[in-house]
Design an enzyme around this catalytic site. Structure first.
Site, PDB file in Angstrom:
ATOM      1  N   LYS A 164      27.090  36.498  88.797  1.00  0.00           N
ATOM      2  CA  LYS A 164      28.543  36.704  88.873  1.00  0.00           C
ATOM      3  C   LYS A 164      28.849  37.400  90.199  1.00  0.00           C
ATOM      4  O   LYS A 164      28.282  38.464  90.498  1.00  0.00           O
ATOM      5  CB  LYS A 164      28.964  37.568  87.682  1.00  0.00           C
ATOM      6  CG  LYS A 164      30.345  37.258  87.158  1.00  0.00           C
ATOM      7  CD  LYS A 164      30.564  37.994  85.849  1.00  0.00           C
ATOM      8  CE  LYS A 164      31.996  37.878  85.391  1.00  0.00           C
ATOM      9  NZ  LYS A 164      32.281  38.833  84.323  1.00  0.00           N
TER      10      LYS A 164
HETATM   11  O1  G3P Z   1      35.655  39.005  81.573  1.00  0.00           O
HETATM   12  C1  G3P Z   1      36.418  39.939  82.252  1.00  0.00           C
HETATM   13  C2  G3P Z   1      36.774  41.062  81.371  1.00  0.00           C
HETATM   14  O2  G3P Z   1      35.631  41.750  80.985  1.00  0.00           O
HETATM   15  C3  G3P Z   1      37.797  41.957  81.919  1.00  0.00           C
HETATM   16  O3  G3P Z   1      38.581  42.314  80.868  1.00  0.00           O
HETATM   17  O4  G3P Z   1      40.209  43.619  79.625  1.00  0.00           O
HETATM   18  O5  G3P Z   1      38.865  44.678  81.478  1.00  0.00           O
HETATM   19  O6  G3P Z   1      40.677  43.063  81.999  1.00  0.00           O
HETATM   20  P1  G3P Z   1      39.646  43.487  80.999  1.00  0.00           P
END
Ligand code: G3P
Length: 220
Positions: free
Chosen positions: A83
């Site tokens: 990633k």
């Molecule tokens: O896959 C990306 C994710 O982990 C980010 O999520 O909720 O931190 O924006 P969030």
């Protein structure tokens, strides 16, 4: 639409994997830090549980550093996907890795233009962060839908991952865009399986079944 789980928590991965619906796992440095364990051993354990792509993120900012980390991470197991954040350095690293046939999930993608660049660099996956777009007053689903259209226009094979999913309605909306993959937090996957009418239906079936058994046993 394939379902990935967005977590580095081994117990949660095991539980959802046992349902037979999981096609892969995404992690990021925040999710790994939450587990408080050595990063590489966590990724290794995940690759042994789930038969599908497992994304592990680099933390370097420069191309050379990214490549060094990517080569180390890709040695962990065959199903490790690297990633890499979409920056100029990240694009250059992705181009180099894709020419070595190392698969990249280009992350922190927020626009059609970034998604087009990720595809040109040879990324196998592009992760679009819906929730974070919504957080700043943009329409995450509509941007995701535009990316799906732009990729379709040119027959781009980079798989689109809807990420930063925050609630069950996000999943439904994401599915209607025709996206390839949704990576979903554990809590949201659990909620997806629930419906009050399912619970009510099961209670009712059980109640009627017990009534029948009682009737039969009193007739004996
Ligand atoms: O896959 C990306 C994710 O982990 C980010 O999520 O909720 O931190 O924006 P969030």
């Amino acid at each position: 639409m394939k379902i990935f789980i967005d977590t580095a928590n081994i117990e949660h991965i095991r539980e959802i994997n046992s349902w037979g619906i999981l096609s892969g796992v995404t992690t990021n440095p925040t999710l790994c830090a939450r587990e408080g364990r050595e990063f590489r051993s966590v990724i290794k354990e995940i690759t042994e549980i789930v038969d599908g792509p497992i994304s592990a993120e680099v933390v370097s900012f420069d191309k050379e550093g990214m490549l060094k980390e990517a080569h180390e991470l890709s040695k962990i197991a065959e199903n490790v996907i690297i990633k890499i954040p979409i920056t100029p350095e990240g694009l250059a690293a992705t181009k180099a890795l894709s020419s070595e046939r190392i698969q990249v999930n280009m992350t922190l993608v927020f626009s059609v233009n970034q998604a087009l660049l990720a595809a040109r660099a040879g990324a196998s996956y592009a992760s679009i962060f819906l929730g974070r777009l919504d957080d700043i007053g943009h329409d995450g689903i509509s941007i995701l839908s535009d990316i799906v259209t732009a990729y379709e226009n040119y027959g781009i094979t980079t798989e689109i991952i809807a990420a930063s999913i925050r609630h069950p309605m996000h999943v439904t909306e994401v599915a209607l865009t025709g996206v390839d993959i949704a990576t979903i937090p554990y809590k949201v996957i659990k909620t997806m399986a629930k419906h009050p009418l399912t619970d009510k239906g099961i209670d009712r079936f059980l109640e009627d079944w017990n009534k029948l058994n009682k009737l039969i046993s009193t007739k004996k």
